[in-house]
Design an enzyme around this catalytic site. Structure first.
Site, short mmCIF file in Angstrom:
data_model
loop_
_atom_site.label_atom_id
_atom_site.label_comp_id
_atom_site.label_asym_id
_atom_site.label_seq_id
_atom_site.Cartn_x
_atom_site.Cartn_y
_atom_site.Cartn_z
N ASP A 179 0.82 -1.21 0.00
CA ASP A 179 0.00 0.00 0.00
C ASP A 179 0.86 1.26 0.00
OD1 ASP A 179 -1.34 -2.34 1.32
OD2 ASP A 179 -3.09 -1.05 1.11
N HIS A 220 -11.43 -2.00 7.19
CA HIS A 220 -11.51 -3.23 6.38
C HIS A 220 -11.74 -4.48 7.23
CE1 HIS A 220 -10.54 -0.82 2.97
NE2 HIS A 220 -9.28 -0.67 3.28
FE LIG Z 1 -6.32 -1.91 -0.34
#
Ligand SMILES: [Fe+2]
Length: 484
Positions: free
Chosen positions: A180, A341
């Site tokens: 990321d 998430h």
């Molecule tokens: Fe992601």
């Protein structure tokens, strides 16, 4: 954290009975609380800045376009076959197609060999890409430094890489772990820390979400180009092993862009065919003593799908006598205790976790969550629709799950965590950073996580991993009596 229960010598039968009752009561409470003597996960109290991360301006020096007409830019390499004797070299020429040839030679040779590649372009809404070249160099020798050149005439650019040693069970090898990343000032810090870490990574296992171009208006693909130029300083010299994340999907029907993964598919090739895969998003490679399986969180993985079938066929092929370390990369983590998430990896976990336990996967690295987390060795595979057994339990056949989606992208840190810290979570902290996995031999690998706020050599989390096939003893920090 660990403790032991100590009792005075038994002096009488009545004392013995009451003490036994007390012990029974304590054990019942422990069981009912779902606790055990070694359940001390750690939420780091490290204090860090929480302001939003900002993408570096387009005129930043890290996005510098190399001088000269049509000079190759965004040079990057990745493994080009299954065993590390090939390399895919990729680059972009902006003005015209130019040449797709790579010239290369080993350090001890003056004879330049030639490999021919291909180029393509793509359009995304109102953006037209430069000429994207991919060239696979075959038949490389192991453990050899190669120089290579791309471009022609006055714009030739020269780089080098070192091929991995021949595959073998006790071959040491050092991987970097980044996820990321994006292209903010924090991203630049992460890459710099990785480069300056005295523990030198030789290959990056990249767990998805590359440029974050899709966070810009109309998925501004110019930010794919800037990311390519930003990362070139590392990925032109050592392979990065690519995993596709959600920011690679670039699905934008409002712009008329309905083919998922279009920019990623054009720009970042993987050697998927070498492992019998039918798509570039899931595949495997061998490197030194490691067998790396890359999965796609954003491609179908249910029963009967190509990815599911491929993984079922793939796992029995892993020969732990040849490659003892079985490592899986994916984007969306299964054992995440961050509010960000949370549970998104659950459906893939339900599908694939029994296989990971059966085949004794050593380590699973994921990204997606912009924080750091390391799990205990746990599994949650006993559940069926009738028995209700759905609690993760300690399992020495299970992998350790590590979330390393803390590269530093435009979306900032994920600082909100679920409370209390679940027992499966061993260590978590919302800081940007990278990790190093240093495989020593078939039994031991040293792992360390490095946060950006520290100086380069500081290990904010570290431990020895024991191989699940050759040395499957408990390698958790608390099992060794160390402070968790
Ligand atoms: Fe992601």
């Amino acid at each position: 954290m660990s403790f032991s229960l100590r009792f005075p010598p038994i002096a009488s039968s009545s004392y013995s009975v009451s003490m036994r009752g007390l012990v029974f009561l304590v054990l019942c409470i422990l069981i009912l609380n779902g606790s055990d003597p070694c359940s001390g996960g750690k939420t780091s109290s490290f204090t860090r800045k929480v302001e939003k991360s900002v993408d570096m301006p387009l005129d930043s020096d890290v996005f510098h376009v190399p001088p000269g007409y049509n000079a190759p830019q965004q040079v990057h390499i990745t493994q080009g076959d299954h065993v590390g004797m090939a390399m895919i070299v990729s680059w972009v020429t902006q003005d015209e197609a130019g040449s797709s040839v790579v010239l290369y030679w080993s350090e001890d040779s003056k004879h330049k060999k030639e490999a021919k590649g291909k180029h393509s372009t793509y359009q995304f809404y109102n953006y037209t890409s430069g000429y994207i070249h991919h060239c696979t160099i075959l038949n490389l020798k192991h453990d050899t430094k190669y120089y290579y050149e791309v471009g022609i005439d006055h714009t030739i650019r020269k780089f080098w890489f070192i091929t991995p040693p021949e595959i073998g069970p006790d071959i040491p090898y050092t991987f970097g772990l980044i996820g990321d990343l994006g292209q903010t000032f924090d991203s630049n810090n992460t890459l710099t820390h990785y480069e300056l870490n005295p523990h030198k990574g030789k290959t990056v296992l990249y767990v998805g979400d590359l440029s974050y171009a899709d966070n810009h208006p109309d998925h501004d693909n110019v930010r794919w180009d800037t990311w390519g130029r930003f990362t070139e300083r590392s990925v032109a010299y050592q392979p990065w092993i690519w995993t596709a994340g959600n920011h690679e999907i670039d699905f934008a029907p409002e712009l008329g862009e309905i083919k998922p993964f279009k920019p990623f598919r054009h720009r970042y090739h993987t050697p998927f065919k070498a492992s019998g895969s039918t798509e570039p998003f899931w595949y495997s490679i061998k490197r030194a003593s490691a067998y790396i399986i890359v999965l796609s969180s954003y491609s179908a993985y249910g029963t009967y799908t190509p990815q599911n079938q491929w993984l079922i066929d793939e796992l029995p092929k892993v020969n732990r006598s040849e490659t003892p370390w079985l490592i899986v990369l994916m984007h969306s983590p299964w054992y995440n205790s961050n509010s960000y998430h949370y549970m998104e990896g659950e459906t893939m976990r339900v599908m694939f976790e029994p296989l990971f336990v059966q085949y004794k996967v050593d380590l699973v690295f994921a990204g997606h969550v912009h924080a750091y987390e390391r799990s205990e060795r746990v599994s949650n595979v006993a559940y069926n629709i009738a028995n209700g057994m759905c609690t993760p339990v300690r399992d020495q056949s299970a992998p350790v799950y590590i979330t390393i989606g803390d590269g530093g992208n435009i979306e900032g840190l994920a600082i909100e965590m679920t409370e209390p810290q679940p027992r499966y979570s061993a260590h978590r902290e919302a800081s940007f950073g990278h990790a190093i996995l240093d495989i020593k031999n078939r039994t031991h690998a040293y792992y360390s996580w490095h946060r950006n706020q520290d100086s380069f050599a500081v290990e904010a989390d570290s431990l020895w991993f024991y191989n699940r096939f050759w040395h499957p003893v408990d390698d958790s920090i608390c099992a060794r009596g160390e402070e968790a």
